[in-house]
Design an enzyme around this catalytic site. Structure first.
Site, short mmCIF file in Angstrom:
data_model
loop_
_atom_site.label_atom_id
_atom_site.label_comp_id
_atom_site.label_asym_id
_atom_site.label_seq_id
_atom_site.Cartn_x
_atom_site.Cartn_y
_atom_site.Cartn_z
N PHE A 106 -14.20 -26.73 1.24
CA PHE A 106 -13.58 -28.06 1.21
C PHE A 106 -13.86 -28.81 -0.08
O PHE A 106 -13.09 -29.70 -0.47
CB PHE A 106 -14.08 -28.87 2.42
CG PHE A 106 -15.44 -29.50 2.26
CD1 PHE A 106 -15.60 -30.79 1.81
CD2 PHE A 106 -16.59 -28.78 2.58
CE1 PHE A 106 -16.85 -31.38 1.67
CE2 PHE A 106 -17.85 -29.35 2.46
CZ PHE A 106 -17.98 -30.65 1.99
N LYS A 107 -14.92 -28.45 -0.77
CA LYS A 107 -15.30 -29.21 -1.95
C LYS A 107 -14.39 -28.96 -3.15
O LYS A 107 -14.50 -29.64 -4.17
CB LYS A 107 -16.76 -28.92 -2.29
CG LYS A 107 -17.68 -29.39 -1.16
CD LYS A 107 -19.14 -29.08 -1.37
CE LYS A 107 -19.93 -29.56 -0.16
NZ LYS A 107 -21.37 -29.31 -0.26
#
Length: 435
Positions: A106-107
């Site tokens: 997700f980063k």
């Protein structure tokens, strides 16, 4: 837009200053001076809008006063070169898959946005001094930041990570890149890495010699863009016919991710409530239950990206709710799971629903299973591809997990890292020698 420090002992900063500094001079975290409420027509038509346009609309509210529309649109569009689909797992539970980016975590969203925004500010600046990005990682942050900033002119990246406390695949994603990326292996925990980064920002001699910034979620340009996919998740929930009583569960470590979601709620996003799912590092859950925040050393778990004993973004959550424990508890509940429970959830979900979770997503899914109330529909954030935790996941399901080609390419690289003890003097010496 001006940005103030959560400690309120430093002068307000412009967006460019907040992004380049990362941490405020008084050790506080920067917050935007206001959070704008999005108009109702936006939510009425959100299901008809593509992801990039939803994200651009949200980005304009945060960054539109400081970045030209065409430039901001390009930054957003370049950032979101991949989808974050919402996948139905059970009748009432959906998975927001955030692992379709370059490093399958997700980063990627926050890291790619920050790299492009910082690059924009550097290009505009008359100060051509090289920018040095320091980032502490418990796993996925390091790979997302390293790959997001790889080859960006005028920027060097130093990734600090705890020795033998990240998976091999995670490690290979930031130790094999070379170029402007340097991996620093700290003989300690993630909290030690985070403390070293914060100490670096506070050291006058180091800051006189180097221009430093952080790409952890303490940086406003890293955590705010994570709000994009909460709005997109809601749009997909609306498409599926779920407009009311939507609950969001976030596997939580340093709490930047859930903070971005809470910002979205303050902007009018119709999320009924949030659940913060923890592993054994349950400092925030303890706060919810007792009203007391007592940070402590983190313990290692199979959900290693959540192994944080003193989450930085707790300060932002407190500020967002004006320090009110009652207000925080009204919108956020919490839960924690041990390794055995996480393994059990991965196994049962795969057997019963044919959906393979990573250890972090397992915490999110289980929390919704246990905590959804009648009439509610929930989505959890599946924060990384299960193949990034190969030994754990294969050991649980007793089957081979297919490794995406993106990860296989990293695994073929040769690890390069510098090992240091968790002593700031050693980090400082190393950084100064690199100038």
């Amino acid at each position: 837009m001006r940005y103030y420090s959560t400690n309120r002992q430093a002068p307000d900063a412009s967006l460019a200053e907040a992004v380049v500094r990362g941490l405020a001079p008084d050790k506080g975290l920067y917050m935007p001076e206001r959070i704008k409420l999005l108009p109702k027509p936006f939510f009425n038509h959100i299901a008809e809008m593509p992801f990039k346009e939803i994200a651009f609309t949200v980005a304009e509210e945060f960054f539109g006063e400081d970045v030209e529309p065409d430039t901001l649109r390009k930054i957003v569009y370049d950032t979101l070169s991949f989808d974050t689909p919402l996948v139905q797992v059970t009748e009432n539970i959906y998975s927001l898959e955030l692992f379709h980016g370059p490093t399958l975590a997700f980063k990627d969203v926050g890291a790619r946005f920050m790299a492009r925004l910082l690059g924009h500010f550097i290009a505009q600046s008359n100060d051509k001094k090289e920018v040095n990005v320091l980032v502490a990682t418990s796993g996925d942050t390091g790979s997302a930041v390293a790959n997001g900033f790889l080859g960006v002119p005028g920027i060097k990246v130093y990734v600090l990570y705890p020795h033998k406390k990240v998976t091999e695949i995670q490690e290979k994603q930031f130790t094999t890149l070379g170029k402007n990326i340097t991996a620093i292996e700290v003989e300690g925990t993630f909290d030690d890495c985070q403390a070293l980064v914060k100490s670096a920002f506070m050291d006058k001699e180091l800051n006189a010699a180097m221009k430093l910034t952080s790409a952890n979620s303490i940086n406003v340009a890293r955590f705010l863009p994570q709000a994009f996919y909460y709005f997109y998740a809601y749009a997909q929930m609306v498409k599926a016919g779920n407009t009311d009583n939507v609950v969001c569960c976030v596997p939580s470590g340093n709490f930047g991710n859930i903070t971005a979601g809470l910002f979205g709620k303050k902007m009018g996003l119709p999320i009924k409530r949030f659940i913060a799912a923890n592993n054994r590092n349950d400092v925030f859950l303890e706060y919810l239950n007792t009203g007391e925040y007592r940070p402590r050393p983190s313990v290692a778990t199979i959900a290693n990206a959540m192994d944080v004993g003193d989450p930085s973004n707790f300060a932002r959550i407190l500020d967002l709710y004006k320090g009110s424990h009652e207000a925080i508890c009204a919108e956020i509940s919490g839960v924690s799971y041990n390794d055995d429970q996480i393994r059990e959830t991965i196994d049962k979900t795969y057997r019963n629903h044919g959906y393979l979770l990573d250890p972090h997503g397992a915490c999110g899914f289980r929390a919704l299973e246990e905590m959804l109330q009648p009439g509610e529909k929930g989505f959890f954030l599946e924060t990384a591809h299960p193949a990034k935790f190969l030994d754990t996941v294969e050991g649980v399901i007793g089957e081979n997990v297919e490794i995406p080609e993106k990860l296989q390419a990293f695994m073929r690289g040769e690890k390069q890292s510098v090992v240091i003890p968790p002593m700031f003097s050693r980090l400082k010496q190393f950084l100064l020698e690199r100038q």
